[in-house]
Design an enzyme around this catalytic site. Structure first.
Site, PDB file in Angstrom:
ATOM      1  N   PRO A 129       0.820  -1.226   0.000  1.00 30.83           N
ATOM      2  CG  PRO A 129      -0.851  -1.587   1.577  1.00 30.83           C
ATOM      3  CD  PRO A 129       0.479  -2.115   1.122  1.00 30.83           C
ATOM      4  CE1 TYR A 130       6.029   5.277   2.295  1.00 30.40           C
ATOM      5  CE2 TYR A 130       7.421   3.643   1.230  1.00 30.40           C
ATOM      6  CZ  TYR A 130       7.250   4.898   1.764  1.00 30.40           C
ATOM      7  OH  TYR A 130       8.305   5.786   1.765  1.00 30.40           O
ATOM      8  CG  MET A 131       6.014  -0.332  -2.526  1.00 30.91           C
ATOM      9  SD  MET A 131       7.490   0.575  -2.974  1.00 30.91           S
ATOM     10  CE  MET A 131       8.539   0.217  -1.593  1.00 30.91           C
ATOM     11  CE  LYS A 134       6.653   8.271   0.077  1.00 35.07           C
ATOM     12  NZ  LYS A 134       6.579   9.732   0.349  1.00 35.07           N
TER      13      LYS A 134
END
Ligand code: NAP
Length: 213
Positions: A129-131, A134
């Site tokens: 989810p962070y990838m 970003k």
């Protein structure tokens, strides 16, 4: 020039303050609590309240009041869960870009991550989810009319800095001390030739001054 650091209470943000102070670059620390503001003011640091979960209008008021003409985004939900990652790293970041465009702040520098632009790495990263957050925040910035620079540092450590890095390709990762990321940001702020560019990097052998010039 006046730099608004969004995420100034974070580890990179804190180190960036030191880099800007040592270079006599004017800045305002973007903070999200009154306790932080009080503590920074006691150290004679100019502050501006900014909460990335607030409304677009509130964020506009905050950024306008800062008087900045450069934004550095180094905030993040930092493992607080996918919902907050979506709200802060993705929507929060994009709200600040929308405001920058609306009020005419042209210069915008984003602290992204390695692999944000390489989907083949997302499943195994453990932080998909962070990838994704970003990736789409970076994409929005590329499509804006802002004078952007995006950095994709490797895994951040709290080791002492060396001032030396290596550029990576989108399949590579290695570590880098946060202080060397802060130094990269300070050099990028000072060098307009970095506008429109992206840098993926980790610790290495090349002086940062040779790369961010
Ligand atoms: P950090 O210490 O976790 O700092 C993040 C900052 O974001 C904190 O100051 C936090 O405020 C602030 N923040 C969180 N929610 C906010 C909100 N709603 N409104 C305003 N500010 C908010 O992170 P770091 O280690 O310095 O990392 C800096 C950047 O590097 C981040 O963008 C991160 O995604 C990126 N990055 C990290 C890695 C890694 O290996 N960890 C690798 C590549 C890139 P509080 O202090 O009040 O909590």
């Amino acid at each position: 020039m006046k730099v608004l650091i969004i995420g100034a209470h974070g580890k990179v943000g804190h180190l960036l303050i030191g880099e800007l102070q040592s270079r006599n670059i004017d800045f305002v620390a973007g903070l999200r609590s009154q306790e932080q503001i009080k503590a920074y003011n006691e150290n004679n640091i100019e502050t501006q309240f900014i909460d990335l979960t607030a409304s677009l209008d509130n964020i506009k008021d905050s950024i306008e009041a800062s008087g900045a003409d450069v934004i550095v985004f180094t905030a993040g939900a930092g493992g607080a869960g996918s919902d907050l990652t979506l709200e802060i790293d993705l929507d929060g970041a994009i709200k600040t870009m929308m405001v920058a465009e609306a009020i005419g702040i042209k210069r915008y520098i984003m602290v992204s991550s390695v692999f944000s632009d390489n989907r083949s790495k997302w499943d195994a990263s453990g932080i998909k989810p962070y990838m994704i957050a970003k990736h789409y925040a970076d994409d929005h910035l590329r499509g804006s009319n802002l004078d952007y620079t995006i950095i994709h540092p490797g895994s951040l450590t709290n080791e002492d800095g060396t001032g030396k890095i290596k550029l990576l390709n989108s399949n590579e990762v290695d570590s880098i001390p946060r202080v060397d990321v802060a130094r990269a940001l300070a050099l990028i702020i000072q060098n307009p030739s970095t506008i429109g560019k992206e840098y993926t990097f980790a610790s290495g052998d090349q002086p940062e001054e040779e790369i961010f010039r």
